[in-house]
Design a protein around this motif. Structure first.
Motif, PDB file in Angstrom:
ATOM      1  N   THR A   1      10.782 -15.297  17.987  1.00 41.96           N
ATOM      2  CA  THR A   1       9.442 -14.717  17.953  1.00 41.96           C
ATOM      3  C   THR A   1       8.829 -14.939  16.578  1.00 41.96           C
ATOM      4  OG1 THR A   1      10.102 -13.021  19.523  1.00 41.96           O
ATOM      5  CG2 THR A   1       8.084 -12.627  18.294  1.00 41.96           C
ATOM      6  N   ILE A   2       7.587 -15.402  16.588  1.00 39.61           N
ATOM      7  CA  ILE A   2       6.899 -15.707  15.330  1.00 39.61           C
ATOM      8  C   ILE A   2       6.197 -14.453  14.810  1.00 39.61           C
ATOM      9  CG2 ILE A   2       5.116 -17.116  14.239  1.00 39.61           C
ATOM     10  CD1 ILE A   2       5.704 -19.263  16.369  1.00 39.61           C
ATOM     11  N   GLU A   3       6.509 -14.083  13.583  1.00 34.43           N
ATOM     12  CA  GLU A   3       5.934 -12.904  12.944  1.00 34.43           C
ATOM     13  C   GLU A   3       4.890 -13.316  11.911  1.00 34.43           C
ATOM     14  OE1 GLU A   3       5.604  -9.804  12.727  1.00 34.43           O
ATOM     15  OE2 GLU A   3       5.576  -9.144  10.648  1.00 34.43           O
ATOM     16  N   HIS A   4       3.709 -12.724  12.017  1.00 34.35           N
ATOM     17  CA  HIS A   4       2.682 -12.873  10.984  1.00 34.35           C
ATOM     18  C   HIS A   4       2.889 -11.769   9.957  1.00 34.35           C
ATOM     19  CE1 HIS A   4       0.852 -15.265  14.184  1.00 34.35           C
ATOM     20  NE2 HIS A   4       0.072 -15.814  13.258  1.00 34.35           N
ATOM     21  N   ILE A   5       3.236 -12.147   8.730  1.00 30.16           N
ATOM     22  CA  ILE A   5       3.479 -11.145   7.688  1.00 30.16           C
ATOM     23  C   ILE A   5       2.184 -10.381   7.422  1.00 30.16           C
ATOM     24  CG2 ILE A   5       4.320 -10.782   5.338  1.00 30.16           C
ATOM     25  CD1 ILE A   5       5.601 -13.701   5.742  1.00 30.16           C
ATOM     26  N   LEU A   6       1.132 -11.097   7.109  1.00 29.10           N
ATOM     27  CA  LEU A   6      -0.207 -10.521   7.076  1.00 29.10           C
ATOM     28  C   LEU A   6      -0.712 -10.535   8.512  1.00 29.10           C
ATOM     29  CD1 LEU A   6      -2.799  -9.585   5.561  1.00 29.10           C
ATOM     30  CD2 LEU A   6      -3.422 -11.995   5.380  1.00 29.10           C
ATOM     31  N   PRO A   7      -0.989  -9.371   9.113  1.00 30.02           N
ATOM     32  CA  PRO A   7      -1.363  -9.338  10.532  1.00 30.02           C
ATOM     33  C   PRO A   7      -2.601 -10.182  10.831  1.00 30.02           C
ATOM     34  CG  PRO A   7      -0.930  -7.126   9.707  1.00 30.02           C
ATOM     35  CD  PRO A   7      -0.990  -8.031   8.511  1.00 30.02           C
TER      36      PRO A   7
ATOM     37  N   ASP B   1      -6.006  -3.772   9.976  1.00 27.22           N
ATOM     38  CA  ASP B   1      -6.449  -2.388  10.072  1.00 27.22           C
ATOM     39  C   ASP B   1      -7.007  -1.961   8.713  1.00 27.22           C
ATOM     40  OD1 ASP B   1      -4.264  -2.000   8.444  1.00 27.22           O
ATOM     41  OD2 ASP B   1      -3.081  -0.884   9.922  1.00 27.22           O
ATOM     42  N   ASN B   2      -7.406  -0.714   8.567  1.00 28.64           N
ATOM     43  CA  ASN B   2      -8.034  -0.253   7.314  1.00 28.64           C
ATOM     44  C   ASN B   2      -7.090  -0.352   6.129  1.00 28.64           C
ATOM     45  OD1 ASN B   2     -10.516   0.310   8.477  1.00 28.64           O
ATOM     46  ND2 ASN B   2      -9.910   2.402   9.060  1.00 28.64           N
ATOM     47  N   HIS B   3      -5.807  -0.073   6.384  1.00 27.64           N
ATOM     48  CA  HIS B   3      -4.841  -0.182   5.283  1.00 27.64           C
ATOM     49  C   HIS B   3      -4.842  -1.590   4.704  1.00 27.64           C
ATOM     50  CE1 HIS B   3      -1.134  -0.448   2.995  1.00 27.64           C
ATOM     51  NE2 HIS B   3      -0.789  -1.483   3.759  1.00 27.64           N
ATOM     52  N   TRP B   4      -4.721  -2.588   5.594  1.00 32.41           N
ATOM     53  CA  TRP B   4      -4.651  -3.977   5.129  1.00 32.41           C
ATOM     54  C   TRP B   4      -5.971  -4.429   4.504  1.00 32.41           C
ATOM     55  CZ3 TRP B   4      -0.811  -7.184   4.077  1.00 32.41           C
ATOM     56  CH2 TRP B   4       0.444  -6.932   4.625  1.00 32.41           C
ATOM     57  N   LYS B   5      -7.091  -3.958   5.016  1.00 29.80           N
ATOM     58  CA  LYS B   5      -8.392  -4.319   4.423  1.00 29.80           C
ATOM     59  C   LYS B   5      -8.511  -3.774   3.004  1.00 29.80           C
ATOM     60  CE  LYS B   5     -10.896  -4.595   8.817  1.00 29.80           C
ATOM     61  NZ  LYS B   5     -11.915  -3.946   9.688  1.00 29.80           N
ATOM     62  N   ASN B   6      -8.066  -2.559   2.815  1.00 25.64           N
ATOM     63  CA  ASN B   6      -8.107  -1.971   1.471  1.00 25.64           C
ATOM     64  C   ASN B   6      -7.091  -2.633   0.550  1.00 25.64           C
ATOM     65  OD1 ASN B   6     -10.099  -0.130   2.236  1.00 25.64           O
ATOM     66  ND2 ASN B   6      -8.585   1.392   2.919  1.00 25.64           N
ATOM     67  N   TYR B   7      -5.945  -3.002   1.119  1.00 28.00           N
ATOM     68  CA  TYR B   7      -4.870  -3.634   0.355  1.00 28.00           C
ATOM     69  C   TYR B   7      -5.301  -5.010  -0.160  1.00 28.00           C
ATOM     70  CZ  TYR B   7      -0.179  -5.631  -0.463  1.00 28.00           C
ATOM     71  OH  TYR B   7       0.926  -6.232  -1.014  1.00 28.00           O
ATOM     72  N   LEU B   8      -5.998  -5.763   0.684  1.00 29.00           N
ATOM     73  CA  LEU B   8      -6.392  -7.132   0.327  1.00 29.00           C
ATOM     74  C   LEU B   8      -7.620  -7.183  -0.579  1.00 29.00           C
ATOM     75  CD1 LEU B   8      -5.935  -8.941   3.769  1.00 29.00           C
ATOM     76  CD2 LEU B   8      -4.522  -9.245   1.735  1.00 29.00           C
ATOM     77  N   ILE B   9      -8.402  -6.151  -0.597  1.00 26.47           N
ATOM     78  CA  ILE B   9      -9.635  -6.055  -1.382  1.00 26.47           C
ATOM     79  C   ILE B   9     -10.551  -7.215  -1.010  1.00 26.47           C
ATOM     80  CG2 ILE B   9     -10.601  -5.631  -3.681  1.00 26.47           C
ATOM     81  CD1 ILE B   9      -7.749  -4.969  -4.639  1.00 26.47           C
ATOM     82  N   ASN B  10     -10.860  -8.110  -1.939  1.00 25.52           N
ATOM     83  CA  ASN B  10     -11.818  -9.207  -1.691  1.00 25.52           C
ATOM     84  C   ASN B  10     -11.260 -10.259  -0.730  1.00 25.52           C
ATOM     85  OD1 ASN B  10     -13.734  -8.054  -3.353  1.00 25.52           O
ATOM     86  ND2 ASN B  10     -13.060  -9.178  -5.185  1.00 25.52           N
ATOM     87  N   ASP B  11      -9.935 -10.404  -0.701  1.00 24.68           N
ATOM     88  CA  ASP B  11      -9.340 -11.404   0.203  1.00 24.68           C
ATOM     89  C   ASP B  11      -9.653 -11.104   1.670  1.00 24.68           C
ATOM     90  OD1 ASP B  11      -8.322 -12.765  -1.896  1.00 24.68           O
ATOM     91  OD2 ASP B  11      -6.198 -12.394  -1.448  1.00 24.68           O
ATOM     92  N   ALA B  12      -9.867  -9.820   1.957  1.00 26.22           N
ATOM     93  CA  ALA B  12     -10.165  -9.446   3.345  1.00 26.22           C
ATOM     94  C   ALA B  12     -11.490 -10.025   3.813  1.00 26.22           C
ATOM     95  CB  ALA B  12     -10.178  -7.930   3.484  1.00 26.22           C
TER      96      ALA B  12
END
Length: 587
Positions: free
Chosen positions: A487-493, A497-508
């Motif tokens: 099964t292929i896993e995407h480390i960055l989904p 979600d909001n957590h990842w958007k805040n975590y990535l800042i401008n990259d999001a």
């Protein structure tokens, strides 16, 4: 086509006397399906039985189409013999329908004093009262293409005494044969009919269904050419059926019936070997070997063969059948490598990998190569080396998203250009460089940073890339069971979600993020149960929960935060260096 003797007839007229309506060898077997059966039954009920007055079926007419026939010399003195050039499906369906009605009448004969009379009438219409060493003479309608036995069983409910029985039993599959399927369908529809209703159905078929009887003149008319032109208006023959007809045209001999033996042992055997769903593609690839361009699909394949073999002799037809059967083994090795055993484990491994690239346009080259090895025109070491370089080419161009349209013109004749060269790998490289198909290390490596490796429509290839890289990351060659961690896993989904958007800042907000998410640097391998639990979890939590079964997952656990575009690209560069070793040109 003559018109002097064209008349309207019904099936009572067609079946009243001793007669044989044979489906010529150049026609397909029985092929009608539920759509046609349903319409016929509805037409009989709605347009004949429901409106007939006083059961006078002679006065009701329902046009059923033409039946084109060619009278032939009969080997039996009491039987007239006709080849059915067009209308095969109609005459076969009507004949079988009457047989099924007879069976149902027999089960209900105790319910009506008239039932035995009707059964006797139907037996006269269905059965030739002849004797001899071949019970098939009793049939009034049959095809030799796998339908003769089920037709007999539908009429008589037993096997015939016939010299052809053994061969027919090899062709007969009751679960897939259309005649058996038709009997099951009609029996279900009329199981609750009483004797008067069955009699009405029998009369509607024999008296009210009208056909246009068109007899041909054997001295003036080309039966096969007429059939092909008429067929386009009905259920068109497939390219393989047309091809079969064309090949067997110089082989058909009613005196020896050798064509039946060749059809069973070569044509049908080849079709069975490669599988019904693959047969036309197999023929297409076979006829493409050595050509300037891969042969077109479907009828273009048939037209190609006709143009190449305008005057097909008996000897050439037999050679063609031999070739069609002879190449089935190498085609299956290429098309179904997991299912077939190989003398060489290395060849099997490469063919499995090549299959995952989903590049079927290279089949003519692979077939020619494996057959040449089989005939010892090329040795095993050279075969493995050429397969390996072909695999490298396919993966490099696919990863780099480079055009593959040239494969159709490059691969069919490739082996002819290199097989006589002392250094075949060098000759192979020269050819791909000449055709501008070469992919440099730099282009290949850069592609891993910008091109999507994950593709939901080609998961087998995505897994192949990740598994091959993972294998090279394991120390001492101790590999995991990839059937459990596929099964292929995407480390960055893929969806943030909001957590990842805040975590990535401008990259999001990066417009290229959807693509970057599917690049090599953001992918790993996990088991199905584990992968389903990761989802939107934070990067640090994923690191803690990733198992160490795959080297790619272990690599992620060793990476430092933050997990952003820069980190993905850095990991992509690291992994691309491994990819260069995996898919390295042998220069």
């Amino acid at each position: 086509m003559p018109t002097d003797n064209v008349i309207n007839r019904n099936f009572e007229d067609l079946f009243s006397n001793p007669v044989r309506y044979e489906i010529p060898f150049f026609q397909r077997g029985y092929a009608w399906e539920q759509r046609q059966w349903k319409k016929l039954l509805e037409d009989l009920n709605n347009e004949v039985i429901e409106i007939v007055e006083n059961n006078n079926f002679d006065n009701e007419e329902h046009f059923f189409g033409p039946i084109v026939v060619l009278e032939k010399r009969s080997t039996h003195p009491s039987l007239k013999r006709f080849l059915v050039i067009d209308g095969q499906q109609r005459i076969t369906t009507s004949y079988l329908f009457l047989a099924i009605i007879k069976k149902h009448l027999e089960t209900k004969s105790h319910l009506s004093t008239n039932a035995q009379e009707y059964i006797g009438e139907l037996k006269t219409l269905l059965i030739n009262n002849v004797s001899g060493n071949d019970d098939y003479l009793k049939l009034k309608v049959f095809s030799t293409k796998g339908d003769r036995l089920p037709t007999y069983k539908t009429i008589f409910s037993q096997n015939p005494n016939s010299p052809y029985l053994v061969d027919d039993q090899l062709l007969y599959n009751p679960t897939t044969n259309k005649i058996d399927e038709f009997e099951r369908y009609i029996s279900k529809q009329i199981k609750n009919y009483d004797v008067p209703q069955l009699w009405q159905l029998y009369k509607a078929i024999t008296k009210s269904l009208k056909i246009v009887w068109i007899p041909l003149d054997e001295d003036k008319d080309d039966a096969q050419a007429i059939f092909e032109s008429l067929n386009d208006a009905g259920m068109p023959l497939s390219a393989s059926e047309l091809l079969c007809n064309y090949i067997f045209r110089p082989l058909t001999n009613d005196a020896t019936n050798e064509h039946e033996k060749l059809h069973n042992e070569k044509w049908l055997a080849a079709r069975k070997e490669v599988g019904e769903n693959y047969f036309e593609e197999y023929l297409r690839d076979l006829f493409s070997i050595g050509e300037k361009k891969r042969v077109g699909k479907e009828r273009r394949m048939y037209v190609h063969f006709k143009i190449k073999n305008k005057k097909l002799s008996e000897a050439s037809a037999k050679d063609t059948l031999d070739r069609i059967f002879d190449y089935t083994n190498v085609y299956n090795e290429i098309n179904k490598p997991l299912e077939y055993s190989f003398s060489s484990v290395d060849i099997k491994k490469i063919l499995i990998a090549i299959k995952s690239t989903n590049m079927n346009s290279i089949y003519p080259f692979l077939m020619a190569l494996l057959k040449s090895k089989e005939k010892e025109a090329i040795n095993e070491k050279e075969t493995i080396e050429l397969l390996r370089e072909t695999y490298v080419l396919l993966v490099r161009r696919k990863i780099a998203k480079l055009p593959v349209t040239k494969y159709d013109t490059f691969f069919p004749s490739l082996l002819d250009k290199i097989i006589n060269e002392p250094n075949k790998i060098k000759a192979f490289h020269t050819q791909i460089q000449t055709e501008q198909l070469w992919v440099s290390d730099q282009v290949f490596q850069d592609a891993f940073l910008t091109k999507e490796i994950y593709n939901s429509r080609e998961l087998n290839f995505s897994r192949l890339v990740l598994q091959e890289i993972d294998k090279h990351m394991h120390p001492f060659g101790e590999l995991p069971d990839y059937s459990t961690i596929h099964t292929i896993e995407h480390i960055l989904p893929q969806t943030l979600d909001n957590h990842w958007k805040n975590y990535l800042i401008n990259d999001a907000l990066n417009i290229n993020l959807p693509t970057i998410t599917n690049t090599l640097g953001n992918l790993s391998l996990n088991s199905v149960p584990a992968n389903s639990s990761f989802g939107q979890k934070p990067f640090v939590q994923k690191q803690l929960e990733y198992t160490i079964s795959s080297a790619l997952a272990r690599d992620v656990k060793d990476r430092a935060e933050p997990w952003n575009i820069q980190a993905i690209e850095e990991r992509g560069r690291d992994l691309s260096k491994i990819a260069l070793k995996v898919w390295k040109w042998n220069v």
